[in-house]
Design an enzyme around this catalytic site. Structure first.
Site, PDB file in Angstrom:
ATOM      1  N   VAL A  93       0.862  -1.168   0.000  1.00  0.00           N
ATOM      2  CA  VAL A  93       0.000   0.000   0.000  1.00  0.00           C
ATOM      3  C   VAL A  93       0.907   1.230   0.000  1.00  0.00           C
ATOM      4  CG1 VAL A  93      -1.912   1.189   1.145  1.00  0.00           C
ATOM      5  CG2 VAL A  93      -1.687  -1.295   1.366  1.00  0.00           C
ATOM      6  N   HIS A 100      -7.238   7.456   2.050  1.00  0.00           N
ATOM      7  CA  HIS A 100      -7.431   6.051   1.669  1.00  0.00           C
ATOM      8  C   HIS A 100      -6.321   5.168   2.233  1.00  0.00           C
ATOM      9  CE1 HIS A 100      -8.855   2.758  -0.847  1.00  0.00           C
ATOM     10  NE2 HIS A 100      -7.612   2.563  -1.251  1.00  0.00           N
ATOM     11  N   ARG A 139      13.174  -2.438   0.560  1.00  0.00           N
ATOM     12  CA  ARG A 139      12.739  -3.556   1.397  1.00  0.00           C
ATOM     13  C   ARG A 139      12.649  -4.871   0.626  1.00  0.00           C
ATOM     14  NH1 ARG A 139      11.602   1.101   2.980  1.00  0.00           N
ATOM     15  NH2 ARG A 139      11.292   1.626   5.172  1.00  0.00           N
TER      16      ARG A 139
END
Length: 165
Positions: A93, A100, A139
């Site tokens: 996300v 949102h 990551r």
């Protein structure tokens, strides 16, 4: 910011290769598919190194749908030939210009938490919550390790812990 390399035992897979073909289901999002594909590739690498089996790979539209799909995988276990011993929920996300991001992150986090408290198998939170896409790549093999690999290691360690009780 904490890095996985600062926790020496976190990435240690010693003893995970002597498990009897542990089964892990992957539930992943179609949204941010390049990032999610890299997460899954990392999980597959660890599975290959340890003899783990990815019993299912299921896709849902977005992160909001992950908790429902994880629960559905577990509930359908009786019709599955190889029921999973853990589930990894993968998604990404990325913050935008509206609230949102906060709603989706809160919902998926709480949903995965509820599954961990109600299902008899662990559900690993492999959802990256990011400000930018660049943070995802940090990551996924960059300075912050590889979160796909870490998620599979966590799943296997949780299976091993549960089996030892």
């Amino acid at each position: 910011m904490a890095q996985s390399s600062e926790s020496s035992t976190l990435l240690d897979i010693t003893g995970l290769d002597d498990m009897d073909n542990p089964r892990v289901a992957i539930v992943a999002t179609e949204w941010n598919d390049k990032i999610v594909a890299a997460q899954i590739a990392g999980a597959r690498r660890v599975a290959g190194e340890t003899g783990a089996v990815i019993s299912h790979e299921i896709y849902v539209p977005g992160s909001f749908e992950l908790p429902f799909a994880c629960k559905a995988v577990w509930e359908s276990r009786e019709s599955l030939t190889e029921a999973p011993e853990a589930i990894i929920a993968f998604g990404a996300v990325i913050r935008g210009g509206t609230p949102h991001f906060e709603y989706v992150c809160k919902a998926v986090t709480e949903g995965i938490l509820q599954l961990n408290l109600s299902l008899p198998i662990p559900v690993i939170f492999g959802v990256l919550t990011l400000d930018t896409e660049a943070q995802a790549w940090e990551r996924l093999g960059g300075s912050h390790g590889h979160k796909g690999e870490e998620a599979m290691i966590a799943a296997l360690k949780m299976i091993k812990m549960k089996n030892s009780l």
